[in-house]
Scaffold this motif. Structure first.
Motif, PDB file in Angstrom:
ATOM      1  N   GLU A  90      10.650  38.802  29.104  1.00 42.35           N
ATOM      2  CA  GLU A  90       9.849  37.450  29.603  1.00 42.35           C
ATOM      3  C   GLU A  90       8.803  38.025  30.659  1.00 42.35           C
ATOM      4  O   GLU A  90       8.878  39.101  31.242  1.00 42.35           O
ATOM      5  CB  GLU A  90      11.132  36.631  30.114  1.00 42.35           C
ATOM      6  CG  GLU A  90      11.963  36.256  28.881  1.00 42.35           C
ATOM      7  CD  GLU A  90      11.399  35.286  27.781  1.00 42.35           C
ATOM      8  OE1 GLU A  90      12.091  35.080  26.717  1.00 42.35           O
ATOM      9  OE2 GLU A  90      10.262  34.924  27.979  1.00 42.35           O
TER      10      GLU A  90
ATOM     11  N   GLU B 196      -1.435  36.107  21.243  1.00 34.14           N
ATOM     12  CA  GLU B 196      -1.208  35.682  22.614  1.00 34.14           C
ATOM     13  C   GLU B 196      -2.367  36.554  23.495  1.00 34.14           C
ATOM     14  O   GLU B 196      -2.113  37.699  23.665  1.00 34.14           O
ATOM     15  CB  GLU B 196       0.225  35.924  23.344  1.00 34.14           C
ATOM     16  CG  GLU B 196       1.292  35.211  22.663  1.00 34.14           C
ATOM     17  CD  GLU B 196       2.748  35.644  23.494  1.00 34.14           C
ATOM     18  OE1 GLU B 196       2.891  35.841  24.741  1.00 34.14           O
ATOM     19  OE2 GLU B 196       3.706  36.213  22.507  1.00 34.14           O
TER      20      GLU B 196
ATOM     21  N   VAL C 257      17.405  31.849  25.001  1.00 31.33           N
ATOM     22  CA  VAL C 257      17.135  33.023  26.382  1.00 31.33           C
ATOM     23  C   VAL C 257      18.104  32.127  27.417  1.00 31.33           C
ATOM     24  O   VAL C 257      18.380  32.974  28.324  1.00 31.33           O
ATOM     25  CB  VAL C 257      15.709  32.785  26.502  1.00 31.33           C
ATOM     26  CG1 VAL C 257      15.109  31.587  27.060  1.00 31.33           C
ATOM     27  CG2 VAL C 257      15.564  33.980  27.387  1.00 31.33           C
TER      28      VAL C 257
ATOM     29  N   GLY D 116       6.749  30.608  19.005  1.00 29.92           N
ATOM     30  CA  GLY D 116       7.475  29.691  18.451  1.00 29.92           C
ATOM     31  C   GLY D 116       8.482  30.068  17.459  1.00 29.92           C
ATOM     32  O   GLY D 116       8.334  31.245  16.711  1.00 29.92           O
TER      33      GLY D 116
HETATM   34  P1  KE4 Z   1       7.924  25.891  22.259  1.00 28.03           P
HETATM   35  O1  KE4 Z   1       8.237  25.454  21.076  1.00 28.03           O
HETATM   36  O2  KE4 Z   1       9.118  26.514  23.058  1.00 28.03           O
HETATM   37  O3  KE4 Z   1       7.603  24.966  23.612  1.00 28.03           O
HETATM   38  O4  KE4 Z   1       6.778  26.828  22.534  1.00 28.03           O
HETATM   39  C1  KE4 Z   1       6.903  28.121  21.631  1.00 28.03           C
HETATM   40  C2  KE4 Z   1       6.003  29.239  22.228  1.00 28.03           C
HETATM   41  C3  KE4 Z   1       4.758  29.532  21.460  1.00 28.03           C
HETATM   42  N1  KE4 Z   1       3.898  30.437  22.160  1.00 28.03           N
HETATM   43  C4  KE4 Z   1       4.334  31.244  23.353  1.00 28.03           C
HETATM   44  C5  KE4 Z   1       3.111  32.081  23.923  1.00 28.03           C
HETATM   45  C6  KE4 Z   1       5.561  30.968  23.833  1.00 28.03           C
HETATM   46  O5  KE4 Z   1       5.745  31.773  25.432  1.00 28.03           O
HETATM   47  C7  KE4 Z   1       6.247  29.881  23.487  1.00 28.03           C
HETATM   48  C8  KE4 Z   1       7.756  29.699  24.184  1.00 28.03           C
HETATM   49  N2  KE4 Z   1       7.745  30.641  25.373  1.00 28.03           N
HETATM   50  C9  KE4 Z   1       9.271  30.536  25.590  1.00 28.03           C
HETATM   51  C10 KE4 Z   1       9.506  31.825  26.576  1.00 28.03           C
HETATM   52  N3  KE4 Z   1       9.136  32.951  26.488  1.00 28.03           N
HETATM   53  C11 KE4 Z   1      10.067  29.590  25.958  1.00 28.03           C
HETATM   54  C12 KE4 Z   1      11.429  29.664  26.399  1.00 28.03           C
HETATM   55  C13 KE4 Z   1      12.536  29.493  25.529  1.00 28.03           C
HETATM   56  O6  KE4 Z   1      12.490  29.734  23.999  1.00 28.03           O
HETATM   57  O7  KE4 Z   1      13.398  28.560  25.840  1.00 28.03           O
END
Ligand code: KE4
Length: 427
Positions: free
Chosen positions: A400, A206, A25, A146
């Motif tokens: 987002e 979520e 992203v 994720g």
């Molecule tokens: P991470 O593995 O990126 O720490 O978390 C995954 C995750 C799990 N659950 C929810 C509700 C999340 O929003 C996320 C990760 N969010 C994204 C932004 N929408 C992280 C940004 C990115 O992918 O760089």
């Protein structure tokens, strides 16, 4: 606006890192243009490598709820680093942050720390399957948990931005155990349960969606899921990686009064360092290795520096009521943006809850992935770049959410609203 140094750095990065980024992203694919490279950040502001300053609403995608380089967090990490950075052995600070997190969040007795939200959600589903002895899971279109295989089935966030709802590399064997429901559609969930009676280990959601823009649950939706889970021996997993310690001390469970069986955390809980976690009542968590048979592990899980940052962050959030201040600032921003977009005759929807907000350029209410996808992306691109050129940094994708920090002043919010007013003329 000329991003000279960022452009040069991006060219270098693309030679050795796929797409020049370590998370898709960040590459600006959804909005076009060159991603800005950040040199430093403090409070509500980031400075890019061309020394341009921005008021920012990404805050590392959630963690920087008190603003960048928040002194108590920085001091805790610096002090801890002087005593070593990683041991792979138990340390007292892991117990300290675990006790504090358990005291802040309803319905959890125990917590296991990992290194990302992905790991937290992946492990939570494995635990639910191990605990119930059942294989299938329900997730919701547009929700992102994720990048582990089982979740990349019409995921939200980057996966949607790239229009690759079913990512290559995810096997049919994995996908068959992931059932897809529509967010805010209880009847749809009931149908799926009826079609898979006795086979569903968990529903993961979520509880306030943030990966298709910000989408709160409609009245009764979460309560309905709770009732269905109780009736069908299904565990309800709240993915609070975004909402945990952001929407309230106790997250959405506290804010909306609905109980989950397993809760996943990330982002804020690590204070900006790599931390994820999953938590539940004792009789579930005792199924985890080394106590129980469900295996889960991690070299850097509970890392001392990450625990120091997370503990300092949670201690700050556990005092006073930053959540009320954040809610008031976000409401102020919402009203200001809505006013100037309406005055300019721009068709839009604004979704908001707590310190999460998103702007959608469409006619109808945004209540699920389908309605979120109807947003006019050309308008969003102009909106994003118009604001960026005026020193306001919002998320580079319509899928987002903006995350406010309490470091934002009302002057910053007024500056943001004034910039939106100018950009509205270009939409
Ligand atoms: P991470 O593995 O990126 O720490 O978390 C995954 C995750 C799990 N659950 C929810 C509700 C999340 O929003 C996320 C990760 N969010 C994204 C932004 N929408 C992280 C940004 C990115 O992918 O760089």
């Amino acid at each position: 606006m000329e991003y000279k140094r960022s452009s040069a750095l991006f060219a270098e990065a693309q030679k050795v890192i796929p797409g020049g980024v370590n998370s898709p992203v960040r590459a600006f694919k959804a909005v076009g243009g060159t991603p800005i490279f950040v040199k430093e950040a403090k409070g509500a502001y980031i400075i890019d490598e061309d020394d341009k300053k921005y008021i920012e609403y990404i805050n590392s995608w959630g963690p920087m709820i008190l603003g960048h380089a928040h002194k108590p967090v920085i001091d805790a990490v610096v002090e801890k680093a002087k005593k070593g950075t990683s041991f792979g052995m138990p340390t007292e600070i892991e117990t300290k942050i675990a006790e504090l997190a358990v005291s802040m969040v309803p319905n959890i007795d125990m917590i296991r720390f990992v290194n990302s939200g992905t790991e937290a959600c992946m492990s939570a589903v494995r635990l639910a399957r191990g605990y119930t002895g059942k294989d299938k899971m329900i997730k919701f279109a547009g929700c992102y948990h994720g990048h582990s295989d089982a979740f990349l089935i019409q995921a939200g966030s980057g996966a949607v931005t790239f229009g690759s709802p079913n990512s290559p590399g995810v096997t049919r064997g994995t996908a068959k155990d992931t059932l897809l429901a529509r967010y805010n559609d209880l009847e749809n969930v009931k149908q799926i349960i009826a079609q898979n009676e006795g086979e569903i280990a968990c529903i993961i959601i979520e509880p306030v969606a943030g990966n298709m823009g910000c989408i709160p649950p409609v009245e009764g939706f979460l309560e309905g899921l709770r009732t269905l889970c109780d009736a069908h021996n299904i565990l309800l997993v709240f993915d609070e990686v975004m909402t945990g310690f952001r929407l309230a001390k106790g997250g959405v469970q506290e804010l909306l009064g609905v109980n989950a069986d397993i809760v996943c955390f990330g982002k804020v809980i690590g204070g900006g360092l790599p931390v994820g976690a999953f938590a539940a009542r004792k009789e579930i968590m005792e199924h985890l290795a080394p106590l129980g048979p469900v295996y889960q592990a991690g070299t850097l899980s509970g890392n001392p520096l990450a625990m120091a940052a997370g503990l300092a962050m949670l201690q700050e959030l556990n005092q006073g009521d930053v959540f009320k201040s954040l809610q008031e600032k976000t409401a102020y921003l919402h009203q200001g943006i809505a006013k100037v977009l309406t005055e300019a005759g721009v068709t839009h929807q604004i979704n908001r809850i707590g310190s999460m907000i998103s702007v959608h350029f469409c006619d109808d209410a945004v209540i699920d992935f389908e309605s979120s996808a109807k947003g006019n992306n050309d308008s969003f691109k102009k909106f994003f770049h118009g604001l960026l050129n005026r020193g306001i940094y919002i998320a580079p994708s319509a899928f987002e959410t903006w995350f406010l920090s309490d470091a934002l002043s009302y002057d910053d919010l007024d500056t943001t609203i004034a910039a939106v007013k100018e950009v509205a003329k270009e939409l």
